[in-house]
Design an enzyme around this catalytic site. Sequence first.
Site, PDB file in Angstrom:
ATOM      1  N   HIS A   6       0.962  -1.129   0.192  1.00 34.65           N
ATOM      2  CA  HIS A   6      -0.051  -0.026  -0.046  1.00 34.65           C
ATOM      3  C   HIS A   6       0.869   1.292   0.102  1.00 34.65           C
ATOM      4  O   HIS A   6       1.633   1.714   0.942  1.00 34.65           O
ATOM      5  CB  HIS A   6      -0.920  -0.216   1.375  1.00 34.65           C
ATOM      6  CG  HIS A   6      -1.832   0.890   1.391  1.00 34.65           C
ATOM      7  ND1 HIS A   6      -1.824   2.004   2.421  1.00 34.65           N
ATOM      8  CD2 HIS A   6      -2.893   1.491   0.482  1.00 34.65           C
ATOM      9  CE1 HIS A   6      -2.736   2.721   2.237  1.00 34.65           C
ATOM     10  NE2 HIS A   6      -3.455   2.819   1.042  1.00 34.65           N
ATOM     11  N   ARG A   7       0.796   1.905  -1.124  1.00 35.43           N
ATOM     12  CA  ARG A   7       1.691   3.218  -1.303  1.00 35.43           C
ATOM     13  C   ARG A   7       3.306   2.790  -1.361  1.00 35.43           C
ATOM     14  O   ARG A   7       4.001   3.479  -0.563  1.00 35.43           O
ATOM     15  CB  ARG A   7       1.418   4.296  -0.331  1.00 35.43           C
ATOM     16  CG  ARG A   7      -0.246   4.581  -0.335  1.00 35.43           C
ATOM     17  CD  ARG A   7      -0.409   5.743   1.112  1.00 35.43           C
ATOM     18  NE  ARG A   7      -1.972   5.817   1.277  1.00 35.43           N
ATOM     19  CZ  ARG A   7      -2.265   6.448   2.181  1.00 35.43           C
ATOM     20  NH1 ARG A   7      -1.650   7.235   3.164  1.00 35.43           N
ATOM     21  NH2 ARG A   7      -3.627   6.520   2.510  1.00 35.43           N
ATOM     22  N   GLU A  33       0.190  -0.838  -4.752  1.00 35.94           N
ATOM     23  CA  GLU A  33      -0.922   0.226  -4.817  1.00 35.94           C
ATOM     24  C   GLU A  33      -0.205   1.589  -4.682  1.00 35.94           C
ATOM     25  O   GLU A  33       0.734   1.924  -3.913  1.00 35.94           O
ATOM     26  CB  GLU A  33      -1.939   0.073  -3.788  1.00 35.94           C
ATOM     27  CG  GLU A  33      -2.888   0.839  -4.027  1.00 35.94           C
ATOM     28  CD  GLU A  33      -2.714   2.133  -3.206  1.00 35.94           C
ATOM     29  OE1 GLU A  33      -3.823   3.007  -3.405  1.00 35.94           O
ATOM     30  OE2 GLU A  33      -1.936   2.446  -2.414  1.00 35.94           O
ATOM     31  N   ASP A  35      -1.003   6.294  -5.711  1.00 36.31           N
ATOM     32  CA  ASP A  35      -2.231   7.235  -5.861  1.00 36.31           C
ATOM     33  C   ASP A  35      -1.602   8.399  -6.755  1.00 36.31           C
ATOM     34  O   ASP A  35      -0.491   8.665  -6.752  1.00 36.31           O
ATOM     35  CB  ASP A  35      -2.540   8.050  -4.522  1.00 36.31           C
ATOM     36  CG  ASP A  35      -2.638   6.996  -3.436  1.00 36.31           C
ATOM     37  OD1 ASP A  35      -3.928   6.270  -3.527  1.00 36.31           O
ATOM     38  OD2 ASP A  35      -1.923   6.771  -2.776  1.00 36.31           O
ATOM     39  N   HIS A  48      -0.471  10.640  -2.297  1.00 36.43           N
ATOM     40  CA  HIS A  48      -1.884  10.163  -1.598  1.00 36.43           C
ATOM     41  C   HIS A  48      -2.850  11.600  -1.383  1.00 36.43           C
ATOM     42  O   HIS A  48      -4.127  11.567  -1.981  1.00 36.43           O
ATOM     43  CB  HIS A  48      -1.977   9.670  -0.370  1.00 36.43           C
ATOM     44  CG  HIS A  48      -3.225   9.125   0.102  1.00 36.43           C
ATOM     45  ND1 HIS A  48      -3.939   9.938   1.122  1.00 36.43           N
ATOM     46  CD2 HIS A  48      -3.911   8.161   0.059  1.00 36.43           C
ATOM     47  CE1 HIS A  48      -5.153   9.439   1.419  1.00 36.43           C
ATOM     48  NE2 HIS A  48      -5.368   8.346   0.653  1.00 36.43           N
ATOM     49  N   GLU A 108      -4.262   4.204  -8.109  1.00 37.68           N
ATOM     50  CA  GLU A 108      -5.510   4.801  -7.659  1.00 37.68           C
ATOM     51  C   GLU A 108      -5.871   6.097  -8.418  1.00 37.68           C
ATOM     52  O   GLU A 108      -4.945   7.210  -8.180  1.00 37.68           O
ATOM     53  CB  GLU A 108      -5.654   5.065  -6.091  1.00 37.68           C
ATOM     54  CG  GLU A 108      -7.085   5.665  -5.612  1.00 37.68           C
ATOM     55  CD  GLU A 108      -7.197   5.815  -3.964  1.00 37.68           C
ATOM     56  OE1 GLU A 108      -7.793   6.502  -3.742  1.00 37.68           O
ATOM     57  OE2 GLU A 108      -6.348   4.869  -3.511  1.00 37.68           O
ATOM     58  N   LYS A 110      -7.055  10.044  -7.868  1.00 35.58           N
ATOM     59  CA  LYS A 110      -7.380  10.605  -6.764  1.00 35.58           C
ATOM     60  C   LYS A 110      -8.251  11.902  -7.378  1.00 35.58           C
ATOM     61  O   LYS A 110      -7.851  12.961  -6.781  1.00 35.58           O
ATOM     62  CB  LYS A 110      -6.321  11.284  -5.787  1.00 35.58           C
ATOM     63  CG  LYS A 110      -5.559   9.892  -5.363  1.00 35.58           C
ATOM     64  CD  LYS A 110      -6.395   9.381  -3.991  1.00 35.58           C
ATOM     65  CE  LYS A 110      -6.367   9.806  -3.194  1.00 35.58           C
ATOM     66  NZ  LYS A 110      -6.967   9.110  -1.927  1.00 35.58           N
ATOM     67  N   ASP A 228       0.380  -1.838   4.588  1.00 32.30           N
ATOM     68  CA  ASP A 228       1.474  -0.952   4.843  1.00 32.30           C
ATOM     69  C   ASP A 228       2.777  -1.752   5.038  1.00 32.30           C
ATOM     70  O   ASP A 228       3.787  -1.155   4.999  1.00 32.30           O
ATOM     71  CB  ASP A 228       1.359   0.133   5.995  1.00 32.30           C
ATOM     72  CG  ASP A 228       0.160   0.975   5.560  1.00 32.30           C
ATOM     73  OD1 ASP A 228      -0.085   1.211   4.403  1.00 32.30           O
ATOM     74  OD2 ASP A 228      -0.579   1.566   6.584  1.00 32.30           O
TER      75      ASP A 228
END
Length: 241
Positions: A6-7, A33, A35, A48, A108, A110, A228
Amino acid sequence: MDIYAHRGSSGTHPENTIAAFIEATRLPIHGVEFDVHLTKDGELVVIHDETIDRTSSGTGFVKDMTLAELQSFDFGSWFSSEFKGQKIPTLHEVLQVFADTTHHLNIELKSDIFPYDGMVKKVIALISEMDLDSRVVLSSFDHGAIRTAKQLAPHIEAAALVMEVLVEPLDYIHAIPADALHLFFPAALRPSIRQVLEVGTTVRTFTVNEEQYAQALLDVGVAAIFTDFPEKMLTYLNKNS
């Protein structure tokens, strides 16, 4: 059950930085993943928040600054002095990190706060230019952006991001249309999601950092978790799945 960083590996590295993504490349996980926002001068950048206040040495909205202005700030020191000098990456730079790996890439969009006119088209063009169509899933809380993505590139997987418990989830994702459902993980444990899983629709869940929640999601049959701490979750699932 697949694992997505995640990120990037954001529990151990500053989120959405090249350092976090390089760390993710060394792990035998399914995906990563990140953003995407659009700058004042129309560049796709990976961050993000709508502002740079939380994760940089500067302040202000991404949409109000050029790429050059954004890259004048430090995006690593807030996390640790070890990462001083990390810059906000462009989407192209992040995709290059994974160009020669097998990781599935969750991008993603945003645009749920600011509409970012033309961003979906720019993202799809870059994905196609880099021949990554089959390795990408486009997700967003902006379900209008997902509809646009499916209109422009129906062959690219798209997922609706949802925080709430949906009453008729299959009807909803078919109406967008979306190929997958990305849920805040408690919602995935509700009875309404069973029908989604039973028909084989892909359900991925965020953000799962505790082993007990990973186990519960594994038990109900979700396809993947975003975490994370991908290395920790990899160790746990290897022992228990």
